[in-house]
Design a protein around this motif. Structure first.
Motif, PDB file in Angstrom:
ATOM      1  N   ARG A   1       3.925   6.493   5.817  1.00 52.38           N
ATOM      2  CA  ARG A   1       4.768   6.082   4.693  1.00 52.38           C
ATOM      3  C   ARG A   1       4.253   6.634   3.361  1.00 52.38           C
ATOM      4  N   ARG A   2       2.927   6.659   3.201  1.00 56.58           N
ATOM      5  CA  ARG A   2       2.361   7.148   1.949  1.00 56.58           C
ATOM      6  C   ARG A   2       2.673   8.636   1.759  1.00 56.58           C
ATOM      7  N   LEU A   3       2.495   9.428   2.805  1.00 55.23           N
ATOM      8  CA  LEU A   3       2.801  10.850   2.717  1.00 55.23           C
ATOM      9  C   LEU A   3       4.305  11.074   2.486  1.00 55.23           C
ATOM     10  N   TYR A   4       5.121  10.295   3.196  1.00 55.22           N
ATOM     11  CA  TYR A   4       6.579  10.418   3.067  1.00 55.22           C
ATOM     12  C   TYR A   4       7.013  10.102   1.638  1.00 55.22           C
ATOM     13  N   SER A   5       6.506   8.997   1.098  1.00 57.25           N
ATOM     14  CA  SER A   5       6.878   8.573  -0.249  1.00 57.25           C
ATOM     15  C   SER A   5       6.360   9.537  -1.312  1.00 57.25           C
ATOM     16  N   THR A   6       5.156  10.047  -1.108  1.00 57.07           N
ATOM     17  CA  THR A   6       4.589  10.985  -2.075  1.00 57.07           C
ATOM     18  C   THR A   6       5.428  12.248  -2.175  1.00 57.07           C
ATOM     19  N   TYR A   7       5.823  12.789  -1.031  1.00 62.68           N
ATOM     20  CA  TYR A   7       6.649  14.005  -1.063  1.00 62.68           C
ATOM     21  C   TYR A   7       8.004  13.723  -1.703  1.00 62.68           C
ATOM     22  N   GLN A   8       8.605  12.573  -1.385  1.00 63.26           N
ATOM     23  CA  GLN A   8       9.909  12.229  -1.948  1.00 63.26           C
ATOM     24  C   GLN A   8       9.845  12.168  -3.472  1.00 63.26           C
ATOM     25  N   SER A   9       8.746  11.629  -4.008  1.00 63.34           N
ATOM     26  CA  SER A   9       8.625  11.499  -5.459  1.00 63.34           C
ATOM     27  C   SER A   9       8.417  12.845  -6.144  1.00 63.34           C
TER      28      SER A   9
ATOM     29  N   HIS B   1      20.280  15.473   9.670  1.00 64.55           N
ATOM     30  CA  HIS B   1      19.097  14.776  10.178  1.00 64.55           C
ATOM     31  C   HIS B   1      19.542  13.460  10.829  1.00 64.55           C
ATOM     32  N   TYR B   2      19.342  13.349  12.149  1.00 61.97           N
ATOM     33  CA  TYR B   2      19.727  12.125  12.877  1.00 61.97           C
ATOM     34  C   TYR B   2      18.589  11.667  13.775  1.00 61.97           C
ATOM     35  N   PRO B   3      18.400  10.345  13.915  1.00 61.89           N
ATOM     36  CA  PRO B   3      19.061   9.293  13.147  1.00 61.89           C
ATOM     37  C   PRO B   3      18.631   9.335  11.684  1.00 61.89           C
ATOM     38  N   ALA B   4      19.580   9.045  10.782  1.00 67.61           N
ATOM     39  CA  ALA B   4      19.354   9.219   9.349  1.00 67.61           C
ATOM     40  C   ALA B   4      18.649   8.008   8.753  1.00 67.61           C
ATOM     41  N   ILE B   5      17.487   7.673   9.297  1.00 67.50           N
ATOM     42  CA  ILE B   5      16.751   6.490   8.851  1.00 67.50           C
ATOM     43  C   ILE B   5      15.900   6.835   7.643  1.00 67.50           C
ATOM     44  N   SER B   6      16.106   6.084   6.575  1.00 69.69           N
ATOM     45  CA  SER B   6      15.290   6.239   5.368  1.00 69.69           C
ATOM     46  C   SER B   6      14.056   5.348   5.519  1.00 69.69           C
ATOM     47  N   ILE B   7      12.943   5.948   5.882  1.00 69.07           N
ATOM     48  CA  ILE B   7      11.740   5.188   6.207  1.00 69.07           C
ATOM     49  C   ILE B   7      11.214   4.417   4.997  1.00 69.07           C
ATOM     50  N   ASP B   8      11.253   5.022   3.814  1.00 69.74           N
ATOM     51  CA  ASP B   8      10.685   4.346   2.653  1.00 69.74           C
ATOM     52  C   ASP B   8      11.515   3.159   2.191  1.00 69.74           C
TER      53      ASP B   8
END
Length: 448
Positions: A382-390, A352-359
């Protein structure tokens, strides 16, 4: 008796003060007595800290060095180059000058070293002006406010980590996760009139690759590259970083918008650590002496908006050794910069590039320069991204049951589209307007 004007009276008082302290009007040469590691010691040499001296070699040549400290009757020097040929008792002749660097519009399209010497074989550089290597800081109340977004041509940054003209951003990552590739994308795609690149303390082979493959002929026309690889002295590595910043300041003072890329700020800190430890400064946090954490803000604060127009938008790569984001240099840089972009090794290893960690990334000025609509969409993203990561581990092993949580269900449905939005090919340019339009389309398609 005629009265002295204020200027003459000041000069007269200064002369009496110098005489009372027995300070000579001219610098006095000395002799080299000791060489320990990278440090030279001289006696009888009277020169100010920060000034330059010339040390004679046994073949009749001279080596330039800088005064970095003193201890009783000893003057501590740090050479700028190779020390071969030095002998005990060599003459140490102060030049009486602090270093000023030549700059000019003719430097565009050139590749130079930390001393301002050309590396590209295109002939001598034409000197138009001299710029202090360490100028006086700008009055913070005279700086222009950062209120204009900067188009960096990268969708994830434009839409979710908006950068303003004159902002200072750190790129935090371990080795081999795409820092140089991301810098190359910014170099090619960012809307700036001048680009100044400082390749400091990195591998020598990367210089030619960056100039030919990443910048290219068109990109080099509006760029100046300062290259000081890892095999140069620590003083030259620090000087290369300051030289790149001085060049950026010259173009900013002309009213131009400048993009300053420093790769890397960590190598600058390590060079100061080498110098500090060599002259006897006590180590503090993880072997870094206190002077390192005093030098970093002095360098970074030179970027930003000018007092009379023009801007320097700075991107500084920070190497998180061992992927440790609590490293002293990482922690210090996070505190003095206007935001940070964290690159994830897990994303890079998955292609995955660019490998930016949004959270884990943030732009501290986004709330001031982005519209309310964009801020709301970024917040939902960000909320959806963080929720899935958790919940990712539960989803991957099949433990999570759909319908248990509406927010998690929405995050699972949106996840493939979120990841696709964050991906971008190195040669693909996504403008500011396109980034916002694609972000709106993403949520319109998802029904959010």
């Amino acid at each position: 008796m005629a009265l002295l004007n204020p200027a003459d009276r000041w000069e007269s008082n200064l002369a009496r003060h110098r005489a009372s302290l027995q300070i000579p009007d001219i610098a006095v040469e000395g002799r080299l007595t000791r060489m320990v590691g990278l440090t030279l010691e001289a006696v009888g040499c009277q020169a100010a800290v920060g000034s330059r001296v010339k040390v004679s070699t046994n073949d009749g040549h001279h080596i330039e060095a800088e005064v970095v400290g003193f201890a009783q009757d000893k003057t501590l020097l740090m050479p700028t180059g190779d020390t071969r040929g030095l002998v005990p008792g060599a003459r140490v002749v102060p030049t009486g000058q602090r270093l000023k660097v030549p700059v000019g519009d003719a430097w565009l399209g050139r590749v130079i070293d930390g001393a301002g010497n050309p590396l590209d074989g295109k002939g001598p550089l034409h000197v138009e002006h001299f710029q202090p290597l360490s100028p006086a800081p700008i009055n913070p109340l005279q700086r222009q406010v950062i209120d204009t977004p900067l188009d960096v041509g990268i969708r994830a940054i434009n839409s979710l980590l908006t950068v303003g003209r004159g902002q200072r951003i750190g790129l935090f990552a371990g080795s081999g996760v795409g820092k140089s590739a991301l810098l190359g994308m910014m170099t090619r795609h960012t809307e700036a009139q001048v680009t100044v690149v400082g390749l400091i303390g990195e591998r020598g082979r990367e210089v030619k690759e960056f100039v030919q493959d990443i910048l290219g002929e068109d990109g080099l026309k509006r760029a100046v590259v300062v290259a000081v690889p890892a095999d140069h002295s620590p003083l030259m590595r620090m000087q290369g970083c300051m030289l790149a910043t001085s060049i950026a300041e010259y173009f900013r003072d002309q009213g131009k918008d400048v993009l300053l890329l420093i790769d890397s700020l960590t190598r600058y800190a390590q060079a100061q650590r080498e110098i500090g430890l060599a002259i006897g400064e006590p180590p503090a946090t993880k072997g870094y002496p206190p002077s390192v954490f005093a030098r970093l803000p002095q360098l970074v604060e030179r970027a930003g908006n000018g007092a009379h127009g023009g801007s320097i938008t700075g991107f500084y790569t920070v190497l998180a050794e061992g992927d440790d984001n609590n490293d002293p240099v990482v922690d210090s840089a996070r505190a003095i910069l206007d935001g940070h972009i964290v690159l994830s090794r897990d994303l890079a290893e998955s292609g995955h590039y660019p490998a930016i960690s949004i959270d884990a990334s943030v732009s501290r000025l986004m709330n001031s320069i982005a519209s309310q609509e964009q801020l709301q969409m970024a917040q939902v993203f960000r909320r959806l991204y963080s929720t899935y990561q958790s919940k990712q581990d539960l989803v991957n092993v099949g433990v999570y049951e759909r319908g248990s949580n509406a927010e998690t269900d929405a995050a699972i449905d949106a996840w493939p589209k979120l990841m696709e939005f964050l991906r971008q090919a190195p040669r693909e340019k996504v403008t500011w307007e396109q980034s916002l339009a694609q972000l709106k389309h993403l949520f319109a398609a998802a029904g959010n």
